[in-house]
Scaffold this active site. Structure first.
Site, PDB file in Angstrom:
ATOM      1  N   TYR A 112       0.792  -1.224   0.000  1.00  0.00           N
ATOM      2  CA  TYR A 112       0.000   0.000   0.000  1.00  0.00           C
ATOM      3  C   TYR A 112       0.832   1.285   0.000  1.00  0.00           C
ATOM      4  O   TYR A 112       0.387   2.307  -0.475  1.00  0.00           O
ATOM      5  CB  TYR A 112      -0.945   0.014   1.206  1.00  0.00           C
ATOM      6  CG  TYR A 112      -1.962  -1.082   1.140  1.00  0.00           C
ATOM      7  CD1 TYR A 112      -2.944  -1.054   0.150  1.00  0.00           C
ATOM      8  CD2 TYR A 112      -1.939  -2.149   2.014  1.00  0.00           C
ATOM      9  CE1 TYR A 112      -3.879  -2.061   0.062  1.00  0.00           C
ATOM     10  CE2 TYR A 112      -2.875  -3.161   1.932  1.00  0.00           C
ATOM     11  CZ  TYR A 112      -3.845  -3.109   0.953  1.00  0.00           C
ATOM     12  OH  TYR A 112      -4.765  -4.110   0.858  1.00  0.00           O
ATOM     13  N   LEU A 113       2.001   1.229   0.564  1.00  0.00           N
ATOM     14  CA  LEU A 113       2.724   2.474   0.772  1.00  0.00           C
ATOM     15  C   LEU A 113       3.899   2.658  -0.156  1.00  0.00           C
ATOM     16  O   LEU A 113       4.426   3.728  -0.301  1.00  0.00           O
ATOM     17  CB  LEU A 113       3.271   2.508   2.200  1.00  0.00           C
ATOM     18  CG  LEU A 113       2.290   2.112   3.260  1.00  0.00           C
ATOM     19  CD1 LEU A 113       2.965   2.097   4.590  1.00  0.00           C
ATOM     20  CD2 LEU A 113       1.120   3.060   3.263  1.00  0.00           C
TER      21      LEU A 113
END
Length: 743
Positions: free
Chosen positions: A679-680
């Site tokens: 996600y990051l």
DNA sequence: TCGCTCACTTAGTATTGTGGGA
DNA sequence: TCCCACAATACTAAGTGAGCGA
């Protein structure tokens, strides 16, 4: 990274003094920092994030990297030092992501010149391909070591696939060649002194039955073997492998004694650990040889790493949670089960002698190299490329592009679903409330599942009435919804959140006249929801909200937790805290490590010893002071100073240990890896490496923490710590404990 | 529209490797 | 030098979502 490691070894060989060791650590620090710099730039471009402080800091560190390079200890070549603003070569428009390459896809799949590429690039590709092929030929002649040495000496330039155009119309590659999968080693029967007993009597098993028995024996210490379903499924499948004579005798699993088998495997494992360095090295070299031979493929003129080139070995299925199929026999995969995917004009992988592949396919609209169907759920398993490959990187990039587009229209979408809460149509209200949860709580979509085939887990659309409780008033808050359900991997999602009045009223309506096991959103499924989302934004699905909210949470947390005045460790600490906020949002949990209790005990022993040391030091200080009062000479005054410093030092050490203990305790159940990876971290997955360089981990996983940091990205409250590292940590710990106590 | 397959991403756990402190 | 803790990597289960045919 391999190249980096290589340099590290060389470095150690030549310069073993402490000075050099220091420089090594410095470099690791810089490499991590350099990657952080890259990612920071990406984030800036993604969400206009204000990370000037980070960039300034990283710039200075990048300079350090350059200096270190002069020492022959450079950072890996793939660490780019790009201009800050547009380092990612991110196209201004989504359209430009897609290559306008002529789609003159030829059925022969030859790696010939691609029309739209400029000549330079095309030449380079051609050259690359020839290089690879020539290397391969050398390898065949047994010059592997030379080739490797050469590769080490002349670090190859990292292929910047992101600077090239992309395929369109679903074509994933034009040329693909690989060596096929590595099969699990054949079963080796147990030595005659390792016996199996049934009902207290020795029984010689047939090789087939013995192999399955060893799968159970290997898991004897695992909790799985105590579970009824596991035992039942195992026994049923085991009996299928038995001869009719064995079947007649072995009728009760309780009467089976696998202890000798289990002990044998444990002894083997110990023996492996106790192997000589030479033997370990031999194994390592053999693994490296296999990796070099099977672990890479040639895709469009580039040698790319394969993620999982080994076929899953046979064993017992370990489903998660209350999986109805746990314990079933995962059968051995044979060449006749394997579908190979490669170019028509490539050198096809050879099946093991005397065997055949199930099929050789030439489908360039998919990314997999090998596939087979597993026997437990009948699902297809694939061998695909490593995350560092072009094909995976492009997909990852695209994912963040979609999230970036969502940012532009998220306000409109939110306004729309708020409006839809008032709709006359029940299906629209349900859709709007579900979307609100997906957005606010980062819930997964919740596809329908076949009952009895997997563990009973749910996502947003498949929530049932029994999974939520409504409180008009709870702990001084109005309209509180309590969620309690098992999500993906049977991880429990528990959360109490205040919601808007309309949402609350709608939920009451949805629950009216329903049984606990009825669907909460009975007029909604993921397909309906995604269709609606598609209308709101091209390419939008429920999953995108999770990516978007996780990403923007990181941005907000970075912004709120960091202070430009702080030193680098404090900033990195903030970075880690921001990551934790994301892990909490996404409910990424883990089982406490097996060694957790022991390691906590060890730490506690250290703390106790340090406390004793402190009281001794204090006592000595007191007596030194008394002595100084009587003697009143310089020597005794100095002694007092020395003792004072000792007390101070021990106090600091004690505090550090105590903080470490709290830290470890809090980190017990949180999993940061997933959010960093999926996600990051834009293409490259470098943030995880930063954590490696800076193991500064504070964690927050208790339910109270969720409410502290806030479950939503756009409602997130943050803690604003401004003091130095140690003080920061102590305040943080104190606040968490207080909140936990209050909760 | 629905059920299904397929291809892929996301996820936690197990194993291995590595560095630092005793 | 050994041991411990933790990071990195390997492994594989469990999701999501597109697309197809009835």
């Amino acid at each position: 990274k391999d190249k980096y490691k290589d340099k590290e070894h060389k470095h150690k060989d030549h310069k073993k003094d402490k000075e050099r060791e220091k420089s090594k650590h410095g470099n690791r620090y810089c490499v991590g920092a350099s990657r952080l710099f890259i990612n920071t730039c990406f984030w800036r471009s993604l969400f206009s994030i204000d990370t000037t402080w980070l960039i300034t800091a990283m710039k200075s560190l990048d300079g350090k990297v350059k200096k270190e390079k002069e020492n022959g200890f450079a950072s890996p070549p793939y660490v780019k030092s790009e201009p800050e603003e547009d380092f990612y070569h991110s196209p201004k428009h989504e359209k430009s992501l897609k290559r306008e390459r002529d789609d003159d896809y030829d059925s022969e799949f030859k790696p010939k010149k691609i029309k739209t590429e400029n000549d330079k690039k095309a030449k380079k590709r051609k050259q690359d391909n020839e290089d690879i092929k020539s290397k391969k030929t050398k390898n065949k002649k047994g010059e592997v070591a030379d080739g490797k040495k050469k590769a080490k000496k002349e670090p190859e330039e990292k292929w910047k696939w992101w600077e090239e155009e992309r395929y369109t119309d679903g074509v994933k590659w034009r040329f693909l060649e690989h060596k096929g999968p590595v099969f699990a080693p054949p079963y080796e029967p147990l030595p005659s002194n390792v016996k199996f007993y049934y009902d207290g009597k020795h029984m010689k098993l047939s090789p087939e039955a013995e192999e399955v028995a060893t799968f159970f024996a290997k898991m004897l210490d695992h909790e799985y073997t105590t579970k009824d379903i596991f035992r039942k499924n195992f026994f049923k499948d085991w009996r299928k492998e038995m001869t009719s004579e064995e079947k007649g005798k072995i009728t009760d699993l309780k009467k089976c004694n696998f202890t000798e088998m289990s002990e044998y495997f444990k002894a083997q494992s110990e023996a492996r650990k106790a192997m000589t360095k030479e033997d370990k090295l031999k194994i390592k070299e053999e693994n490296e040889r296999i990796l070099q031979e099977y672990g890479f493929c040639i895709m469009d003129n580039h040698r790319e790493r394969i993620a999982n080139f080994r076929i899953e070995p046979p064993g017992l299925f370990r489903g998660r949670g209350d999986h109805p199929k746990m314990g079933m026999l995962k059968r051995r995969i044979r060449p006749q089960d394997i579908i190979v995917n490669c170019s028509k004009d490539s050198k096809y992988p050879e099946p093991p002698p005397g065997t055949k592949w199930k099929e050789v396919r030439h489908d360039n609209k998919v990314t997999w190299l090998v596939s087979w169907t597993e026997n437990i759920q009948g699902s297809i398993k694939y061998i695909m490329l490593n995350p560092s490959s072009r094909i995976k990187g492009e997909k990852d990039w695209q994912k963040y592009e979609t999230a970036r587009r969502l940012k532009k229209c998220v306000d409109r979408i939110r306004a729309q679903y708020r409006e839809d809460w008032k709709s006359k149509e029940m299906r629209i209200r349900q859709r709007a409330v579900a979307l609100y949860f997906i957005d606010k709580l980062a819930l997964r979509a919740g596809n329908e599942k076949e009952e009895g085939e997997t563990a009973d887990t749910v996502g947003c659309c498949s929530l049932r009435v029994e999974h939520i409780k409504l409180y008009p008033e709870n702990d001084g808050q109005e309209y509180v919804v309590e969620f309690d359900f098992l999500g993906k991997d049977s991880i429990r999602y528990y959360n109490k959140v205040p919601v808007e009045k309309r949402v609350f009223k709608n939920l009451q309506l949805f629950m009216e006249n329903k049984e606990p096991d009825d669907d909460l959103f009975d007029r909604l499924n993921t397909s309906i929801l995604n269709k609606h989302l598609q209308e709101l934004m091209d390419g939008l699905t429920a999953k995108v909200f999770r990516t978007y909210n996780a990403s923007i949470t990181l941005q907000q947390q970075l912004k709120e937790l960091t202070n430009s005045e702080e030193n680098i460790p404090a900033k990195i600490l903030s970075y880690n805290r921001a990551n934790r906020a994301v892990a909490i949002l996404c409910n990424h949990q883990r089982a406490p490590p097996k060694t957790f209790e022991k390691s906590m005990q060890n730490l506690q022993t250290k703390i106790d010893a340090k406390r004793d040391q402190l009281s001794d030091a204090k006592r000595e200080l007191k007596s030194a002071k008394a002595d100084a009062k009587v003697r009143k000479d310089e020597k005794s005054k100095k002694a007092v100073e020395t003792k004072k410093k000792a007390v101070q030092r021990i106090e600091e050490q004690l505090m550090k240990l105590e903080v470490q203990a709290t830290d470890r305790e809090e980190n017990k159940q949180i999993a940061l890896g997933t959010s960093k990876l999926n996600y990051l971290d834009p293409p490259g997955h470098d943030c995880t490496k930063i954590n490696g360089a800076f193991p500064l981990r504070r964690s927050t996983t208790k339910p109270n923490v969720r409410s502290l940091l806030g479950p939503s990205t756009w409602q997130t409250k943050t803690l604003n710590f401004k003091s130095q590292f140690v003080v920061l940590t102590m305040i943080h710990v104190f606040l968490l404990d207080t909140c936990f106590f209050l909760a």
